[in-house]
Enzyme design. Sequence first.
Site, PDB file in Angstrom:
ATOM      1  N   GLY A 239       1.043  -2.265 -10.220  1.00 26.84           N
ATOM      2  CA  GLY A 239       1.748  -3.538 -10.103  1.00 26.84           C
ATOM      3  C   GLY A 239       3.066  -3.659 -10.823  1.00 26.84           C
ATOM      4  O   GLY A 239       3.819  -4.598 -10.574  1.00 26.84           O
ATOM      5  N   GLU A 273      -3.036   2.486 -12.342  1.00 26.11           N
ATOM      6  CA  GLU A 273      -2.889   2.876 -10.931  1.00 26.11           C
ATOM      7  C   GLU A 273      -1.475   2.578 -10.427  1.00 26.11           C
ATOM      8  O   GLU A 273      -1.295   1.869  -9.439  1.00 26.11           O
ATOM      9  CB  GLU A 273      -3.905   2.115 -10.072  1.00 26.11           C
ATOM     10  CG  GLU A 273      -5.359   2.313 -10.480  1.00 26.11           C
ATOM     11  CD  GLU A 273      -6.325   1.373  -9.730  1.00 26.11           C
ATOM     12  OE1 GLU A 273      -5.851   0.444  -9.042  1.00 26.11           O
ATOM     13  OE2 GLU A 273      -7.535   1.577  -9.846  1.00 26.11           O
ATOM     14  N   GLY A 275       1.973   2.761  -8.484  1.00 25.19           N
ATOM     15  CA  GLY A 275       2.451   3.350  -7.236  1.00 25.19           C
ATOM     16  C   GLY A 275       3.962   3.217  -7.181  1.00 25.19           C
ATOM     17  O   GLY A 275       4.719   4.174  -7.373  1.00 25.19           O
ATOM     18  N   ARG A 276       4.392   1.977  -6.946  1.00 26.20           N
ATOM     19  CA  ARG A 276       5.814   1.679  -6.769  1.00 26.20           C
ATOM     20  C   ARG A 276       6.675   2.197  -7.922  1.00 26.20           C
ATOM     21  O   ARG A 276       7.723   2.789  -7.703  1.00 26.20           O
ATOM     22  CB  ARG A 276       5.973   0.157  -6.665  1.00 26.20           C
ATOM     23  CG  ARG A 276       7.283  -0.306  -6.121  1.00 26.20           C
ATOM     24  CD  ARG A 276       7.354  -1.834  -6.176  1.00 26.20           C
ATOM     25  NE  ARG A 276       6.222  -2.472  -5.534  1.00 26.20           N
ATOM     26  CZ  ARG A 276       6.162  -2.808  -4.247  1.00 26.20           C
ATOM     27  NH1 ARG A 276       7.191  -2.570  -3.474  1.00 26.20           N
ATOM     28  NH2 ARG A 276       5.089  -3.393  -3.738  1.00 26.20           N
ATOM     29  N   ARG A 312       9.312  -2.730   5.175  1.00 27.28           N
ATOM     30  CA  ARG A 312       9.341  -3.725   4.090  1.00 27.28           C
ATOM     31  C   ARG A 312      10.274  -4.913   4.350  1.00 27.28           C
ATOM     32  O   ARG A 312       9.870  -6.053   4.133  1.00 27.28           O
ATOM     33  CB  ARG A 312       9.654  -3.059   2.743  1.00 27.28           C
ATOM     34  CG  ARG A 312       8.599  -2.031   2.318  1.00 27.28           C
ATOM     35  CD  ARG A 312       8.802  -1.539   0.896  1.00 27.28           C
ATOM     36  NE  ARG A 312       8.567  -2.595  -0.062  1.00 27.28           N
ATOM     37  CZ  ARG A 312       9.509  -3.302  -0.673  1.00 27.28           C
ATOM     38  NH1 ARG A 312      10.781  -3.030  -0.482  1.00 27.28           N
ATOM     39  NH2 ARG A 312       9.185  -4.258  -1.498  1.00 27.28           N
ATOM     40  N   TYR A 316       8.049  -8.265   4.485  1.00 27.68           N
ATOM     41  CA  TYR A 316       8.091  -9.110   3.279  1.00 27.68           C
ATOM     42  C   TYR A 316       9.440  -9.789   3.082  1.00 27.68           C
ATOM     43  O   TYR A 316       9.645 -10.441   2.067  1.00 27.68           O
ATOM     44  CB  TYR A 316       7.857  -8.270   2.010  1.00 27.68           C
ATOM     45  CG  TYR A 316       6.681  -7.341   2.009  1.00 27.68           C
ATOM     46  CD1 TYR A 316       5.377  -7.819   2.155  1.00 27.68           C
ATOM     47  CD2 TYR A 316       6.859  -5.970   1.806  1.00 27.68           C
ATOM     48  CE1 TYR A 316       4.295  -6.952   2.107  1.00 27.68           C
ATOM     49  CE2 TYR A 316       5.778  -5.096   1.759  1.00 27.68           C
ATOM     50  CZ  TYR A 316       4.511  -5.594   1.914  1.00 27.68           C
ATOM     51  OH  TYR A 316       3.451  -4.741   1.863  1.00 27.68           O
ATOM     52  N   CYS A 341      12.323  -3.083  19.805  1.00 22.83           N
ATOM     53  CA  CYS A 341      12.434  -4.307  20.586  1.00 22.83           C
ATOM     54  C   CYS A 341      11.681  -5.447  19.913  1.00 22.83           C
ATOM     55  O   CYS A 341      10.626  -5.891  20.381  1.00 22.83           O
ATOM     56  CB  CYS A 341      11.906  -4.058  21.999  1.00 22.83           C
ATOM     57  SG  CYS A 341      12.888  -2.811  22.821  1.00 22.83           S
ATOM     58  N   GLU A 342      12.203  -5.901  18.793  1.00 24.83           N
ATOM     59  CA  GLU A 342      11.670  -7.043  18.033  1.00 24.83           C
ATOM     60  C   GLU A 342      12.852  -7.638  17.282  1.00 24.83           C
ATOM     61  O   GLU A 342      13.631  -6.885  16.673  1.00 24.83           O
ATOM     62  CB  GLU A 342      10.664  -6.580  16.954  1.00 24.83           C
ATOM     63  CG  GLU A 342       9.400  -5.926  17.444  1.00 24.83           C
ATOM     64  CD  GLU A 342       8.315  -6.907  17.849  1.00 24.83           C
ATOM     65  OE1 GLU A 342       8.456  -8.121  17.587  1.00 24.83           O
ATOM     66  OE2 GLU A 342       7.341  -6.446  18.460  1.00 24.83           O
ATOM     67  N   TYR A 370       5.887   2.810  -0.279  1.00 24.06           N
ATOM     68  CA  TYR A 370       5.658   1.898   0.844  1.00 24.06           C
ATOM     69  C   TYR A 370       6.754   2.055   1.902  1.00 24.06           C
ATOM     70  O   TYR A 370       7.147   1.091   2.550  1.00 24.06           O
ATOM     71  CB  TYR A 370       5.527   0.441   0.351  1.00 24.06           C
ATOM     72  CG  TYR A 370       4.491   0.322  -0.746  1.00 24.06           C
ATOM     73  CD1 TYR A 370       3.130   0.434  -0.447  1.00 24.06           C
ATOM     74  CD2 TYR A 370       4.861   0.156  -2.077  1.00 24.06           C
ATOM     75  CE1 TYR A 370       2.173   0.370  -1.442  1.00 24.06           C
ATOM     76  CE2 TYR A 370       3.913   0.101  -3.087  1.00 24.06           C
ATOM     77  CZ  TYR A 370       2.577   0.205  -2.765  1.00 24.06           C
ATOM     78  OH  TYR A 370       1.621   0.150  -3.756  1.00 24.06           O
TER      79      TYR A 370
HETATM   80  C1  LIG Z   1      -1.504  -1.044  -4.076  1.00 25.42           C
HETATM   81  C2  LIG Z   1      -2.404  -0.832  -5.218  1.00 25.42           C
HETATM   82  C3  LIG Z   1      -1.944  -0.243  -6.398  1.00 25.42           C
HETATM   83  C4  LIG Z   1      -0.496   0.152  -6.627  1.00 25.42           C
HETATM   84  O1  LIG Z   1       0.331  -0.965  -6.765  1.00 25.42           O
HETATM   85  P1  LIG Z   1       1.864  -0.752  -7.184  1.00 25.42           P
HETATM   86  O2  LIG Z   1       2.397  -2.139  -7.188  1.00 25.42           O
HETATM   87  O3  LIG Z   1       2.489   0.098  -6.160  1.00 25.42           O
HETATM   88  O4  LIG Z   1       1.884  -0.158  -8.539  1.00 25.42           O
HETATM   89  C5  LIG Z   1      -2.859   0.003  -7.403  1.00 25.42           C
HETATM   90  N1  LIG Z   1      -4.179  -0.345  -7.267  1.00 25.42           N
HETATM   91  C6  LIG Z   1      -4.643  -0.920  -6.152  1.00 25.42           C
HETATM   92  C7  LIG Z   1      -6.077  -1.244  -6.049  1.00 25.42           C
HETATM   93  C8  LIG Z   1      -3.791  -1.202  -5.089  1.00 25.42           C
HETATM   94  O5  LIG Z   1      -4.263  -1.771  -3.986  1.00 25.42           O
END
Ligand SMILES: *Cc1c(COP(=O)(O)O)cnc(C)c1O
Length: 417
Positions: A239, A273, A275-276, A312, A316, A341-342, A370
């Site tokens: 997150g 966890e 990601g981004r 994205r 969003y 075509c959107e 993403y």
């Molecule tokens: C999407 C997700 C993440 C990663 O979120 P980021 O904002 O990309 O860091 C981690 N845990 C779970 C369960 C997710 O669904």
Amino acid sequence: MNEFNYRDGQLYAEDCKVSDIVAEVGTPVYIYSQKTLERHFNVFDGAMGGLDHLICFSVKSNSNLAVLRLFANLGGGADIVSGGELFRCLKAGMEPNRVVFSGVGKTREEIRYALESGIMMFNVESEMELEEIQRVASEMGKIAPISFRVNPDIDPKTHPYISTGLKKNKFGVEVKQAVELYRKAAGMDAIEILGIDCHIGSQLTTLSPFEETVLKLREIVEDLEREGIQIRWIDLGGGLGITYNDETPPSPEAYAKTVRKAAEGMSQGFIFEPGRVMAGNAGILVTRVLYVKQGPVKTFIVVDAGMNDMVRPSLYGAYQEIQPVVASDAKIVADVVGPICESGDFLAKEREVPNAKPGELLSVMSAGAYGFTMASNYNSRPRPAEVMVNGEDYFVIRRRETYEDLVRGEQIPPWLS
Ligand SMILES: *Cc1c(COP(=O)(O)O)cnc(C)c1O
């Protein structure tokens, strides 16, 4: 900070000229910087130094095998949300005992596959899922390590589509119910309680929701301990936000400091966890301008990447910075649109963007997370190639799809022949 910079007026990815990569691989193409990925991992890991922790990269943000292998080599694990993502992790050589499995809809087959593979734990999101895992594990003569994903009802103050820790969201279980579920799980013979889990949303740019989350989980952990239920791992989810435009997200160091302070004196280890924050600014999407079209009220720059390649902005209303591949200060207020075509197919809307001419290249920045993972074949468009850069070297880590790829698995029934 990232490794996409101009030298002599040319955009480089590390020490590779972007236009050279495009000359060989074509457009649209995703380009990732290995150095940036490594640095993001090492900075995050370093910030957590001294804290017992495991970084489980969120596979849904960027699931290319090469990216997963890189994080595995650095000692990372993975957060997965499907059997397909588990398959990718194993293919990439990731240790299964560093994989945690999240998601509200795990199927029986996925649960079985994860148990066979020996994953670290399931982040369980409902009572019925708990019962299903108990049933499958019991049939297989295995013990399933679990944590419950708690929904702490904390507002992450981010886009509604990427808020996940509110009462109205489908994710996790309520705090009150969580304690009851832990009691129930403690009595199940094929379940081992290992942790507690949370993921309140994505692209967070303030620390207070994280702090509130740790304090809330801490309360639950202490309540459980009083009942004799021990928790080994606290999984804080992902997150942490990044800068797409003018956001000022907290640094991993500031995030780590907040976690440490809220968790002071606790004996548990922490799972993250991200990601981004790992992959987002480590990638770009390079696209070529096809046409410039002057409408009655707007100018449209039509490019060869559409919402199927990068969704994205459409999904969003997300802001993605757009830069020229050959440096230029010429700007124009325009929509940058794709061939789909959107009307929702745009990469930038009514924004000052490079005044690019047909044939010129544009780079969509912050496209490493993403981006490709959300790409589709809508409008029967082959998905882009992916390239990883390492210093002066680059390597195609996923070849561009072909028309044959588009129809793989399709069949015409004999009665139509
Ligand atoms: C999407 C997700 C993440 C990663 O979120 P980021 O904002 O990309 O860091 C981690 N845990 C779970 C369960 C997710 O669904």
